[in-house]
Write a protein that holds these residues in place. Structure first.
Motif, short mmCIF file in Angstrom:
data_model
loop_
_atom_site.label_atom_id
_atom_site.label_comp_id
_atom_site.label_asym_id
_atom_site.label_seq_id
_atom_site.Cartn_x
_atom_site.Cartn_y
_atom_site.Cartn_z
N ASP A 373 45.94 44.43 32.31
CA ASP A 373 45.70 43.38 33.53
C ASP A 373 45.06 42.50 33.65
N PRO A 375 45.33 39.65 36.76
CA PRO A 375 45.37 39.66 38.16
C PRO A 375 46.21 37.58 38.49
N ASP A 376 46.82 37.56 39.27
CA ASP A 376 47.58 36.52 39.22
C ASP A 376 46.68 35.67 40.09
N SER A 409 44.20 41.60 28.08
CA SER A 409 44.03 41.70 29.94
C SER A 409 42.82 40.01 30.53
N THR A 411 40.35 37.95 32.89
CA THR A 411 39.11 37.76 33.58
C THR A 411 38.80 36.51 34.23
#
Length: 499
Positions: A373, A375-376, A409, A411
């Motif tokens: 997971d 995110p760019d 992931s 974040t």
């Protein structure tokens, strides 16, 4: 984020000084010494004052009492023989007046003969002469006295029987006289006031002496405390001046001797550590050249293993695998020696973390084995090679020692990028959680011949710290281990312009 671990040196695991607890001002040693000194002085002064006041008051009253009784006896002995017995009431009154005049105007003199009574002042309060005093004179047959108080003024009541001069028989005549003790009361009150007023300067002087004594006692203690803090901060050359041969002087001498021993031990350990690091670096460097040749030969043998006899082919593949492990171990040792010597440097480039992590997984063929997971748009100045080492070690450990699915992931929390690698395996034991980042540590003692060197997590942690970040290890509540990488992110332009 876990709190920093405390170390015996007084520093936490992140190198900061442990805050020193500070008590209230009233709890300081100086204050306690001064208060104790003043309390002792005040208690001693109060006790001495009370004892002196009691003795002085007793002496003053006794002197007044003895003097009045003596004067009364003399006047009665002189005047009483002139009275006729049995006397009349008028004769008793005249006797009382004459005795009162001879006693410098005593407030009241009463003469009694059986039921007759004469007084020097008919208007005076005759309750001064109590029934108890009269009973004492009648029963004892000697001079008796009693102290009474009227309107907060003390009085001395004295009674004496009159005897015949020739044979000492009681004549039945009794004379009672009253004297005021007000002058003596004023004298004792003045004495108490003078003593009480003298206590305040004594207490002030004792407080001043206590401050001077506390300063003289605490100066060596402060010097010793200051030297101890400098010693804890790493200044091994600090020493204190030894003054005197008392307990404080002995303590300063013991501190200096301890500091000498500590400096000698630390210097010796540092020399040994430096020699060990240099030895590892030199050995690793010297091994690289023969290892390169061995790796080249092993690679050739492995490529031609299919044309070799089965036993020879198996031996060729084993040599190639072990040579690769040895090569990785040498590389890891060289990397650790750079961290230890402070030679490790960052080659920072503006990096998209999601892109760099995907590239690291793809390079090792782990793309299909890891659920991601990512995110760019999370960018930071990073050393991509060192980030690749961190991801490779964390994901590799999860794939080898955990159970699928392995998740990764990314974040952001404030100005921190958080990369989490988790698996669904048995997790880490309590001992492993404590030592997972130690060098050459392996959670399973039976895996001493595993493909890992035991340096992977240690190298990953050093690389994270080099970026200003950290790595934490924990267990998931639903099973499995989780490693959390935290890396600082730069402030945005708008935040940078905010005052």
């Amino acid at each position: 984020m876990n709190p920093p671990r405390r170390t015996p040196s007084g520093r936490d695991s992140q190198g900061g000084r442990r805050p020193r607890p500070r008590g209230p001002w009233l709890g300081s040693l100086r204050t306690r010494l001064v208060v104790t000194f003043v309390l002792v002085t005040l208690t001693g002064s109060a006790t001495a004052t009370a004892l002196a006041y009691r003795e002085a008051r007793t002496a003053i009253l006794k002197r007044a009492q003895d003097s009045f009784q003596h004067n009364l006896h003399d006047r009665v002995t002189t005047i009483a023989p002139d009275i006729d017995l049995p006397p009349t009431e008028r004769g008793l009154t005249e006797l009382s007046e004459r005795v009162s005049q001879s006693l410098d105007g005593a407030p009241l003199v009463i003469s009694r003969y059986r039921e007759l009574q004469g007084t020097s002042d008919t208007l005076a309060d005759q309750s001064w002469i109590t029934p108890q005093l009269r009973e004492a004179v009648r029963m004892r047959g000697t001079m008796s006295f009693q102290r009474v108080t009227r309107h907060d003024i003390p009085y001395l009541a004295v009674g004496t029987p009159v005897t015949f001069a020739d044979d000492g028989r009681a004549s039945g005549l009794e004379i009672y006289a009253v004297a005021s003790l007000r002058p003596e009361q004023d004298d004792t009150a003045a004495l108490l006031t003078a003593v009480r007023d003298g206590v305040a300067p004594v207490v002030l002087v004792s407080a001043l002496l206590a401050l001077l004594s506390a300063r003289a006692v605490l100066r060596p203690v402060r010097d010793l405390g200051r030297a101890t803090r400098k010693l804890a901060e790493g200044d091994l050359s600090i020493r204190v001046t030894v003054k005197g041969r008392d307990e404080l002087g002995n303590l300063a001498q013991d501190f200096n001797e301890t500091a000498d021993e500590l400096q000698s031990s630390v210097t010796h350990l540092r020399d040994q550590e430096e020699r060990a690091r240099r030895f590892v670096a030199d050995v690793s460097h010297e091994l690289r050249t023969p290892l390169a040749a061995m790796t080249m030969v092993a690679t050739v043998l492995e490529e031609d293993a299919d044309q070799l006899p089965p036993d020879t082919a198996r031996a060729a593949r084993t040599v190639s695998a072990e040579t690769a492990k040895l090569s990785r171990l040498v590389d890891d040792l060289m990397e650790m020696s750079r961290f230890d010597s402070g030679a490790a440097r960052l080659a920072l480039t503006d990096t998209d973390l999601a892109e760099a992590i995907r590239a690291s997984l793809a390079l090792r063929g782990w793309t299909d084995e890891v659920q991601v997971d990512l995110p760019d748009g999370v960018r930071a100045p990073l050393d991509r090679r060192r980030l690749d080492v961190i991801i490779a070690n964390l994901v590799g450990n999860a794939l080898r020692h955990g159970a699928p699915p392995v998740t990764l992931s990314l974040t952001t929390v404030g100005h921190t990028a958080v990369v989490t690698v988790a698996d669904r395996g048995p997790g880490l034991s309590a001992d492993a959680l404590t030592h997972v980042f130690d060098r050459f540590y392996k959670a399973d003692a039976a895996r001493t011949r595993s493909e890992g060197s035991g340096l992977g997590t240690a190298i990953s942690l050093e690389n994270a710290r080099l970026h200003g970040g950290t790595i934490e290890a924990a267990n998931r509540r639903d099973g499995g281990a989780v490693f959390t990488l935290r890396l600082p992110l730069p402030a945005t332009d708008a935040e940078a312009r905010t005052p």
